[in-house]
Structures are given as C-alpha cells and as structure tokens.
Design an enzyme around this catalytic site. Structure first.
Site, PDB file in Angstrom:
ATOM      1  N   GLU A   1     -11.630  10.222  -4.961  1.00 58.41           N
ATOM      2  CA  GLU A   1     -11.339  10.733  -3.607  1.00 58.41           C
ATOM      3  C   GLU A   1     -10.632  11.582  -2.998  1.00 58.41           C
ATOM      4  O   GLU A   1     -10.900  12.378  -1.899  1.00 58.41           O
ATOM      5  CB  GLU A   1     -10.625   9.465  -3.000  1.00 58.41           C
ATOM      6  CG  GLU A   1     -10.501   9.143  -1.411  1.00 58.41           C
ATOM      7  CD  GLU A   1      -9.902   8.151  -1.023  1.00 58.41           C
ATOM      8  OE1 GLU A   1      -9.278   7.854   0.078  1.00 58.41           O
ATOM      9  OE2 GLU A   1      -9.914   7.002  -1.784  1.00 58.41           O
TER      10      GLU A   1
ATOM     11  N   LYS B   1       0.804  -1.198  -0.132  1.00 59.73           N
ATOM     12  CA  LYS B   1      -0.084   0.096  -0.119  1.00 59.73           C
ATOM     13  C   LYS B   1       0.822   1.209   0.053  1.00 59.73           C
ATOM     14  O   LYS B   1       2.034   1.083   0.658  1.00 59.73           O
ATOM     15  CB  LYS B   1      -0.878   0.038   1.363  1.00 59.73           C
ATOM     16  CG  LYS B   1      -1.691   1.330   1.503  1.00 59.73           C
ATOM     17  CD  LYS B   1      -2.574   1.489   2.659  1.00 59.73           C
ATOM     18  CE  LYS B   1      -3.128   2.761   2.877  1.00 59.73           C
ATOM     19  NZ  LYS B   1      -4.102   2.779   3.873  1.00 59.73           N
TER      20      LYS B   1
ATOM     21  N   GLU C   1      -7.575  -2.266   2.400  1.00 61.93           N
ATOM     22  CA  GLU C   1      -6.646  -1.071   2.821  1.00 61.93           C
ATOM     23  C   GLU C   1      -6.493  -0.862   4.352  1.00 61.93           C
ATOM     24  O   GLU C   1      -5.909  -0.395   4.982  1.00 61.93           O
ATOM     25  CB  GLU C   1      -7.261   0.133   1.972  1.00 61.93           C
ATOM     26  CG  GLU C   1      -6.465   1.419   2.135  1.00 61.93           C
ATOM     27  CD  GLU C   1      -6.973   2.546   1.688  1.00 61.93           C
ATOM     28  OE1 GLU C   1      -6.810   3.674   1.905  1.00 61.93           O
ATOM     29  OE2 GLU C   1      -7.790   2.408   0.599  1.00 61.93           O
TER      30      GLU C   1
ATOM     31  N   GLU D   1      -8.894  12.072  12.511  1.00 66.48           N
ATOM     32  CA  GLU D   1      -8.332  11.056  12.885  1.00 66.48           C
ATOM     33  C   GLU D   1      -7.388  11.287  14.017  1.00 66.48           C
ATOM     34  O   GLU D   1      -6.341  11.905  14.117  1.00 66.48           O
ATOM     35  CB  GLU D   1      -7.422  10.445  11.545  1.00 66.48           C
ATOM     36  CG  GLU D   1      -6.448   9.130  12.017  1.00 66.48           C
ATOM     37  CD  GLU D   1      -5.865   8.374  10.766  1.00 66.48           C
ATOM     38  OE1 GLU D   1      -5.365   7.479  11.195  1.00 66.48           O
ATOM     39  OE2 GLU D   1      -6.058   9.043   9.793  1.00 66.48           O
TER      40      GLU D   1
END
Length: 363
Positions: free
Chosen positions: A347, A111, A210, A166
């Site tokens: 995105e 990733k 992911e 986050e």
C-alpha cells in the site's frame, strides 16, 4: 511565475500567495491574528504533531483564481531513490509490533497509521512550480505547495509539495464540509483490472472496518461543534490517478459563527485516517516507531478573518530541501487487527506513486 510562498489548487479553484508579511510558528498567534483583525487571511501548513512549530503566515499578497497559471516550464531533472527510512523489512517489523498491540485484549488500540519515507536525490535543482504543475494535472486531487520557512531555522527555504485527495475540512458561511478517506487499493491501466480493484475495495471487510473507525471519530469531534450533522450512511468509491479510496461525505452547520476553518482543522486533526484510534495512544506509538513526521500527515490550507477557509490533509507529498537537490517523500497505511504486513507495505508503494510519477522517478 516565480515560486510562491503558498499555492493550493483543486477542482474548486486556486489560492496563490506571494511573500511573507508575518510568520506564525505558534498556532495560537495565527488564531489571534485572525480574531483581532491583524491578518485578513492566514495560510500555510500544520505539522502532524501540533505541539511542534507550524508554517503559518500572513502573506504579502494573495489571489483567488480559477486555476494555476499553467505556464510552460523546463523538464525536471533526473531523480532517483537513494535511501529508504525504514527499509521494507523494518517497516514490516513495525507493523507486526502494531498488530501485537491491536490484538492484545489488554490494549485499547484499535487502529494506527504507520508511514515510511523515501530519500530522493536529483541531478539538478528541482523546479518546484514545474512539479506543482504536474501534480495539478490530476483534477481529482488538490495540488499544494507551502514554503516551510515560517516553522523556523530547521525548515528555512524548504517546501512541502504534493497532491492530496482528502479534504480535512472546509467552511463556507455556516456550512462545514469534510470528506475523510481511509481504505485504499491501486489503480490499474487495464480497465477490467481497475474496476475489479475498486469493487474489491468496496467489499473489503478490513477496509470498511478501517474506514468506519475514521468516520466514528470524526462524528464524535464534530457533534459538539455542528448542528444538523449529516454523514453518508456508507462510504463511496473515490479515485485519483494512482489510488482507489473509500470516502464519506460529511456536512454540518456550525453552532458558533466564531468557529473558523482553522479552528475546525485543529479540532479534527489528526483524524484516524493519518493517526489512529484512540488518537493519543496511536500518536504515542507513531512517535515511538517513526519519530517526528514533520509536516507529512498534517494539513495545508487557508483561513480568512471571516472564518471561511479550506484545509486538506498533507499526504501524497514530499519535502524539498532548500537547494531543491534532495527530497523526502512519505507514505503510510492504516493498520487494524485484520491487516497483513505484506499488503501494508504494498500500500505504501501504491501511495508513493503520486509524487514519484510527478518527479519522473523510475524504480
């Protein structure tokens, strides 16, 4: 209220600091100041690349409050997009290159998070506190502002401002809390479409893959540091005003009480939510394709001398110039083997919405 040197406000309250007593561009100096008692609190921003100067400081004063003052402020000036770095077509090419690496059986990459920037220009200086007030209206995120001057002459007078959903890490006593995010979908003003977007995200094999890469890497980082590590067995749906996310609550008990919130932030950063897997290979590819990210995808937060503190991931943000007439906003997305380049570009557009809406930019 004049512009502070630091502010971080979320559902659990606000931390507001004024002035800079001592600047710590070197992370080691900030950690030493906490350890020896020279600073009762250190706060500010960590860059994406921890080998570069930090914007950490011991403030002249600091206060913990229930929320930002919320004073009435002037409207923001008109702001417009004057450039993209890179343009969408070039970003697509970068994603294709990353996908080539991800599907190559001889390559160990699993990733990588690739970002791009929008260059913004205002008709008059942007009132940073007015912008922060707007960002703080979304109570699902932590709004933040950091004077980046401590990082050196190149950052003199600039500020990092945003609203992060986050939590990188928080420490309270011996309890450690993390809430990693990975996997996203746009919110919609239509309730039925909005629910469908959230449900599709929760069922998406690509996004679940992911997200699991992020959780696994954080488990690996936290297990040596924490006892009684508890990681939710499956991700939850979380949302801000602009984006649906997958998130996983993590809690643990630190093994060594000398381990501070700043130490924990450094041990975890960059998570695969903003870097990739494996971390070193992903960081090298990001540097090759993007160059220096500065403080985007770093961390913003505070740490007291007793070790308690809170750090959020510095996303959904922009860096304002010293004259407050220009800004650079960044947004990215996690690329895995199942990624579609057009979906990844979409995105970034979704993630730009947080800072662009607060600035009143019309595209």
């Amino acid at each position: 209220m004049s512009e502070p040197s630091f502010a971080l406000a979320g559902p659990d309250g606000a931390v507001i600091a004024d002035g800079v007593h001592t600047a710590y561009p070197r992370l080691a100096d900030a950690r030493a100041a906490l350890a020896c008692g020279d600073a009762s609190i250190v706060l500010g921003a960590l860059p994406f690349d921890l080998t570069r100067p930090a914007a950490l400081m011991r403030p002249e004063s600091v206060r913990f409050t229930a929320a930002l003052p919320g004073e009435t402020r002037y409207d923001l000036p008109a702001v417009r997009v004057v450039g993209e770095c890179p343009p969408a077509d070039e970003h697509r090419s970068r994603i294709v290159e990353a996908l080539r690496r991800l599907v190559d059986p001889a390559d160990e990459m699993h990733k990588v998070v690739l970002a791009r920037a929008l260059e913004l220009e205002a008709d008059a200086p942007i009132d940073a506190m007015a912008l922060l007030d707007r960002l703080a209206q979304d109570h699902t995120a932590s709004a933040y502002l950091v004077d980046l001057t401590a990082a050196g002459a190149a950052f003199a007078g600039t500020v990092l401002i945003g609203a992060s959903p986050e939590l990188l890490v928080a420490r309270r006593g011996d309890v450690v809390t993390c809430r990693p995010f990975a996997g996203s979908a746009p919110r919609s003003p239509d309730p039925a479409t909005d629910r469908a977007n959230g449900a599709a995200l929760a069922a998406s094999a690509k996004n679940l893959h992911e997200h699991q890469l992020v959780v696994d890497q954080m488990r690996e980082a936290l297990e040596p540091l924490c006892a009684d590590l508890r990681i939710a067995p499956r991700p939850e749906l979380s949302s801000t005003s602009a984006v649906w996310h997958l998130s996983t609550p993590i809690t643990g008990q630190i093994r060594e009480t000398s381990l501070t919130a700043l130490d924990l932030a450094v041990a975890l950063h960059p998570t695969p939510a903003v870097g990739g897997v494996p971390p070193a290979a992903a960081a090298a590819l990001i540097n090759d394709l993007e160059g220096d990210r500065g403080f985007y995808a770093g961390a913003v937060g505070w740490c007291r001398a007793d070790g308690d503190g809170k750090w959020v991931v510095s996303i959904r943000c922009a860096e304002l110039s010293a004259d407050r007439r220009t800004a650079v906003a960044r947004a990215g997305g996690g690329i895995v083997a199942e990624s579609d380049p057009d979906d990844e570009i979409a995105e970034t557009i979704t993630k730009f919405r947080t800072i662009m809406t607060a600035l009143g930019v019309k595209r």
